[in-house]
Design a protein around this motif. Structure first.
Motif, PDB file in Angstrom:
ATOM      1  N   LEU A  45     -14.840   7.640  -1.136  1.00 46.92           N
ATOM      2  CA  LEU A  45     -14.966   6.230  -1.109  1.00 46.92           C
ATOM      3  C   LEU A  45     -14.563   5.588   0.151  1.00 46.92           C
ATOM      4  CD1 LEU A  45     -15.556   3.819  -3.228  1.00 46.92           C
ATOM      5  CD2 LEU A  45     -13.166   3.840  -3.778  1.00 46.92           C
ATOM      6  N   GLU A  46     -15.375   4.875   0.702  1.00 46.79           N
ATOM      7  CA  GLU A  46     -15.120   3.949   1.912  1.00 46.79           C
ATOM      8  C   GLU A  46     -13.546   4.496   2.385  1.00 46.79           C
ATOM      9  OE1 GLU A  46     -13.671  -0.273   1.042  1.00 46.79           O
ATOM     10  OE2 GLU A  46     -14.418  -0.045  -0.895  1.00 46.79           O
ATOM     11  N   ALA A 290      -4.614   0.809   5.335  1.00 52.59           N
ATOM     12  CA  ALA A 290      -4.808   1.608   6.484  1.00 52.59           C
ATOM     13  C   ALA A 290      -6.239   2.594   6.012  1.00 52.59           C
ATOM     14  CB  ALA A 290      -3.741   2.614   6.838  1.00 52.59           C
ATOM     15  N   PHE A 291      -6.898   2.942   6.975  1.00 51.67           N
ATOM     16  CA  PHE A 291      -8.120   3.708   6.980  1.00 51.67           C
ATOM     17  C   PHE A 291      -9.066   3.076   5.797  1.00 51.67           C
ATOM     18  CE2 PHE A 291      -4.353   6.596   7.486  1.00 51.67           C
ATOM     19  CZ  PHE A 291      -4.648   6.813   9.070  1.00 51.67           C
ATOM     20  N   GLY A 292      -9.128   1.775   5.641  1.00 51.20           N
ATOM     21  CA  GLY A 292     -10.047   1.059   4.673  1.00 51.20           C
ATOM     22  C   GLY A 292      -9.495   1.208   3.338  1.00 51.20           C
ATOM     23  N   ARG A 293      -8.078   1.591   3.150  1.00 56.13           N
ATOM     24  CA  ARG A 293      -7.741   1.888   1.672  1.00 56.13           C
ATOM     25  C   ARG A 293      -6.281   0.992   1.600  1.00 56.13           C
ATOM     26  NH1 ARG A 293      -8.720   6.825  -0.405  1.00 56.13           N
ATOM     27  NH2 ARG A 293     -10.985   7.463   0.061  1.00 56.13           N
ATOM     28  N   VAL A 294      -6.161   0.695   0.415  1.00 54.09           N
ATOM     29  CA  VAL A 294      -4.777   0.194  -0.034  1.00 54.09           C
ATOM     30  C   VAL A 294      -4.079   0.910  -0.921  1.00 54.09           C
ATOM     31  CG1 VAL A 294      -3.817  -1.910  -1.125  1.00 54.09           C
ATOM     32  CG2 VAL A 294      -5.898  -2.200  -0.232  1.00 54.09           C
ATOM     33  N   TYR A 295      -2.640   1.300  -0.308  1.00 55.64           N
ATOM     34  CA  TYR A 295      -1.632   2.253  -1.201  1.00 55.64           C
ATOM     35  C   TYR A 295      -0.638   1.591  -1.621  1.00 55.64           C
ATOM     36  CZ  TYR A 295      -4.757   5.393   2.016  1.00 55.64           C
ATOM     37  OH  TYR A 295      -5.508   6.055   2.527  1.00 55.64           O
ATOM     38  N   GLY A 307     -10.186   1.022  -2.781  1.00 53.11           N
ATOM     39  CA  GLY A 307     -10.790   0.491  -1.521  1.00 53.11           C
ATOM     40  C   GLY A 307     -10.499  -0.996  -1.185  1.00 53.11           C
ATOM     41  N   ALA A 308     -10.431  -1.164   0.119  1.00 57.57           N
ATOM     42  CA  ALA A 308      -9.871  -2.457   0.557  1.00 57.57           C
ATOM     43  C   ALA A 308     -10.881  -3.394   0.508  1.00 57.57           C
ATOM     44  CB  ALA A 308      -9.521  -2.315   1.809  1.00 57.57           C
ATOM     45  N   ALA A 309     -11.995  -2.879   0.454  1.00 61.68           N
ATOM     46  CA  ALA A 309     -13.418  -3.850   0.325  1.00 61.68           C
ATOM     47  C   ALA A 309     -13.704  -4.335  -0.935  1.00 61.68           C
ATOM     48  CB  ALA A 309     -14.725  -3.378   0.975  1.00 61.68           C
TER      49      ALA A 309
END
Length: 525
Positions: A45-46, A290-295, A307-309
Motif C-alpha cells: 500500500l502506497e 515518512a515514505f508515504g505513510r503515517v506511523y 497511507g498518508a494520501a
C-alpha cells in the motif's frame, strides 16, 4: 374466587431469564475475544521507497553549525526524530555541563542557534545557552505543562502551551508567544481544556491541539485565529505537517489528515481497538510521517501505519502493552526503512516500515513511555521504570550506550553535542577526546668506546674536552701499582613516567517520587 398463580413457576421464570441474560453476556464476550484485533499487513500500500539508503553525513561548515536549528518536537515537521549527525558524535560520550531544572522534564527542549528553549512540568519557561548550560532568562507561565515549545525564528518568537495556569489538574491553560531574546510575553490565548500538544510552525502560522478535541491554526505575530477543526476526542499529541497536510490522532482512537491552509478534512479513520471500549484505542502519540505513510502508536498496544494520501491501513502490529511513545523513523544502511518505538510491555521494537514485521526487539526491563530519537546510527530511548537512557545500534539492536538518568524522550542534539534529558536534569554529552599519541621514551645513554671518544682538534696547542693536544710531551713512566683513572659517566639514565588525571563527575540528579508523576500522568492520559 379465581385461583391464584402458584409462586413456584414465577421464580422459575425469573431464574430462566437471568440464565438467558448471563448466557447472552458470555456470548458477547466470546464474540469480542474471537474478534480481537490482530496483526494486519498490506506492505504494497502506497509506500515510497527511498532512492538512497544510509547516506553518510556531509561535512559541515562553521556557519552551518552556528545557524543550527532543532525547532520543534521531533526535529522536523514530519516528526521523524532522525538526526543525521557528524560521524564523531557517537559513543563513547562524556558529560560537559549539567543543568538542574528542579522539576520534571517530560518533554525535551528545542534549539535555535546557540539557545535551548524548554518548558518544564511546573510550567516554567526557560532559555539556556547550549555552550555553557547557563540560564539566559526564565518566566513562570502556569502550574502544569507537558509539551515541547516550537520556534518561529523569523518572528523572533518561541511558542508553548500550558495544561493549567492554576492548580495541578488539566484545565484553564493558555497558549503563549514569548520573545526569544527576553522571554517577554508577546501574546497569549486561553485554552479552556488545557493543551499538551507540542506545536508546529510553518511560515506565519502555528498549529496545536487541546484537551477538548480542537485543532487550532493561529497567526504567529498576533495570535489571530485562522481556523479551528473539531475532532471526536482530546488531541494529546502534536500534529505532523507534510506536503501542506496536518496529521494527528485523538483520544477516541481516530487518526486524521486535515488541510493546513483551511482546516478542511481530507480523511479520518478509526482503529479496531476503539470499537470495544474498555479504555482502549486512544492515540496519545505524535505521528511520524515518512515514505508515504503515517506511523502512530496506540494504547490498544498496536503500532499503526496508514497511507498518508487516503488513510488506508497499511499495517498494525501488536506489542503487548500500551504504546504512549511516539515513533522514530529512519533508513539505516544495509537494513532499509525502519520504525523505532518502545512499549509498556518492557520492550523496544524495530519494525519494517513497509510491512510492520519486527526486525529486532530489545528487552528494556521496564516500561517505555517517551519517544525514541535516532542520532547518527544510534537510536536512544529512556526507561521510565529504571530512570535510565539506553543507546542501541539502529541496524542490529546491539546496546552501545547507557546512562543512569532518563525518563521520557531522552535526547536532542546539534552538530557538536548530544543533550541528554534526564528526569529533572539536562546533560551536555560530548564525544570522547581523541587519545594523545604516547611520547617516545628517551634512549638510555651508552658510553662510547675509547676509540670513538677521541676527536680530532685543530692544532692550537691547547687541550680540548680533557683530551691531550697533538703535540704530546714525553710520557712519564707510571708508578707501579697505580690504577688507570676512568671518568664517571655524566649522563645517567632517567626514568620517565606519564601521569593521567582523572576527572571527577558530579551530578546532583533531581529526584522526584515516581508516584507523583504517575498520578499526574493518569489525569493527563
Amino acid at each position: 374466587m379465581p385461583r391464584l398463580i402458584p409462586r413456584r413457576p414465577l421464580w422459575r421464570g425469573l431464574l430462566a431469564a437471568a440464565i438467558l441474560i448471563v448466557a447472552f453476556a458470555i456470548a458477547a464476550v466470546v464474540v469480542i475475544v474471537s474478534n480481537k484485533p490482530h496483526n494486519v499487513s498490506h506492505p504494497n500500500l502506497e509506500f515510497t521507497t527511498p532512492t538512497s539508503s544510509g547516506a553518510a553525513p556531509t561535512h559541515l561548515k562553521p556557519t552551518e553549525i552556528d545557524n543550527f536549528q532543532w525547532p520543534v518536537y521531533g526535529y522536523t515537521q514530519s516528526r521523524t526524530r532522525d538526526f543525521d549527525a557528524p560521524p564523531d558524535l557517537q559513543p563513547p560520550l562524556h558529560v560537559g555541563w549539567t543543568y538542574n531544572d528542579g522539576a520534571l522534564l517530560e518533554f525535551p527542549p528545542v534549539i535555535y542557534h546557540q539557545v535551548m528553549f524548554l518548558i518544564d512540568d511546573d510550567a516554567s519557561a526557560k532559555a539556556i545557552n547550549v555552550k555553557t548550560g547557563k540560564v539566559i532568562w526564565q518566566r513562570k507561565l502556569g502550574t502544569l505543562a507537558a509539551a515541547s515549545p516550537a520556534v518561529a525564528g523569523k518572528q523572533g518568537e518561541v511558542l508553548m502551551p500550558t495544561l493549567s495556569n492554576h492548580g495541578h489538574s488539566p484545565g484553564s491553560g493558555s497558549f503563549y508567544a514569548l520573545s526569544m531574546t527576553t522571554g517577554k510575553i508577546i501574546w497569549r490565548r486561553p485554552v479552556g481544556a488545557g493543551s499538551e500538544s507540542s506545536p508546529i510552525v510553518s511560515g506565519r502560522t502555528v498549529y496545536y491541539g487541546d484537551g477538548a478535541g480542537n485543532l487550532y491554526a493561529r497567526d504567529v505575530i498576533n495570535g489571530h485565529l485562522d481556523w479551528a477543526y473539531h475532532a471526536s476526542g482530546a488531541i494529546k499529541g502534536g500534529p505532523a505537517l507534510v506536503g501542506g497536510v496536518l496529521y494527528f490522532g485523538d483520544y477516541s482512537g481516530r487518526a486524521y489528515a486535515v488541510r493546513a491552509s483551511d482546516g478542511h478534512q481530507i480523511w479520518a479513520v478509526s482503529t479496531d481497538g476503539a470499537h470495544f471500549g474498555f479504555g482502549s484505542g486512544q492515540f496519545y502519540t505524535t505521528p511520524a510521517v515518512a515514505f508515504g505513510r503515517v506511523y502512530m502508536g496506540n494504547t490498544d498496544g498496536f503500532v499503526y501505519s496508514f497511507g498518508a494520501a487516503n488513510g488506508k491501513l497499511a499495517w498494525a502490529t501488536h506489542t503487548g502493552g500500551y504504546v504512549y511513545a511516539s515513533a522514530a523513523v529512519a533508513d539505516p544502511k544495509g537494513v532499509g526503512p525502519t520504525v523505532y518505538v518502545g512499549s509498556y510491555d518492557k520492550n523496544f521494537y524495530a519494525f519494517n516500515a513497509q510491512s510492520g514485521a519486527v526486525r529486532w526487539k530489545h528487552a528494556a526491563g521496564g516500561r517505555i513511555s517517551g519517544s525514541a530519537t535516532v542520532i547518527g546510527n544510534i537510536v536512544y530511548y529512556a526507561n521510565l521504570a529504571t530512570k535510565t537512557t539506553t543507546g542501541l545500534d539502529d541496524a542490529t539492536g546491539k546496546q552501545v550506550f547507557f546512562f543512569k538518568d532518563g525518563a521520557f524522550t531522552p535526547v536532542i542534539a546539534d552538530y557538536h553535542a548530544i543533550y541528554l534529558i534526564g528526569y529533572g536534569e539536562i546533560y551536555q554529552m560530548l564525544p570522547a577526546q581523541p587519545k594523545s599519541k604516547p611520547q617516545p621514551k628517551p634512549k638510555p645513554h651508552k658510553a662510547k668506546p675509547k676509540s670513538e671518544t677521541k676527536k680530532k682538534t685543530k692544532r692550537t696547542g691547547k687541550p680540548k674536552h680533557g683530551h691531550r693536544a697533538r703535540s704530546k710531551p714525553k710520557r712519564r713512566a707510571k708508578p707501579p701499582g697505580r690504577p688507570a683513572h676512568r671518568r664517571a659517566s655524566r649522563h645517567p639514565s632517567k626514568d620517565h613516567k606519564q601521569h593521567r588525571s582523572s576527572s571527577h563527575r558530579r551530578s546532583s540528579a533531581h529526584k522526584r517520587s515516581p508516584s507523583t508523576h504517575e498520578s499526574s500522568a493518569k489525569h493527563r492520559k
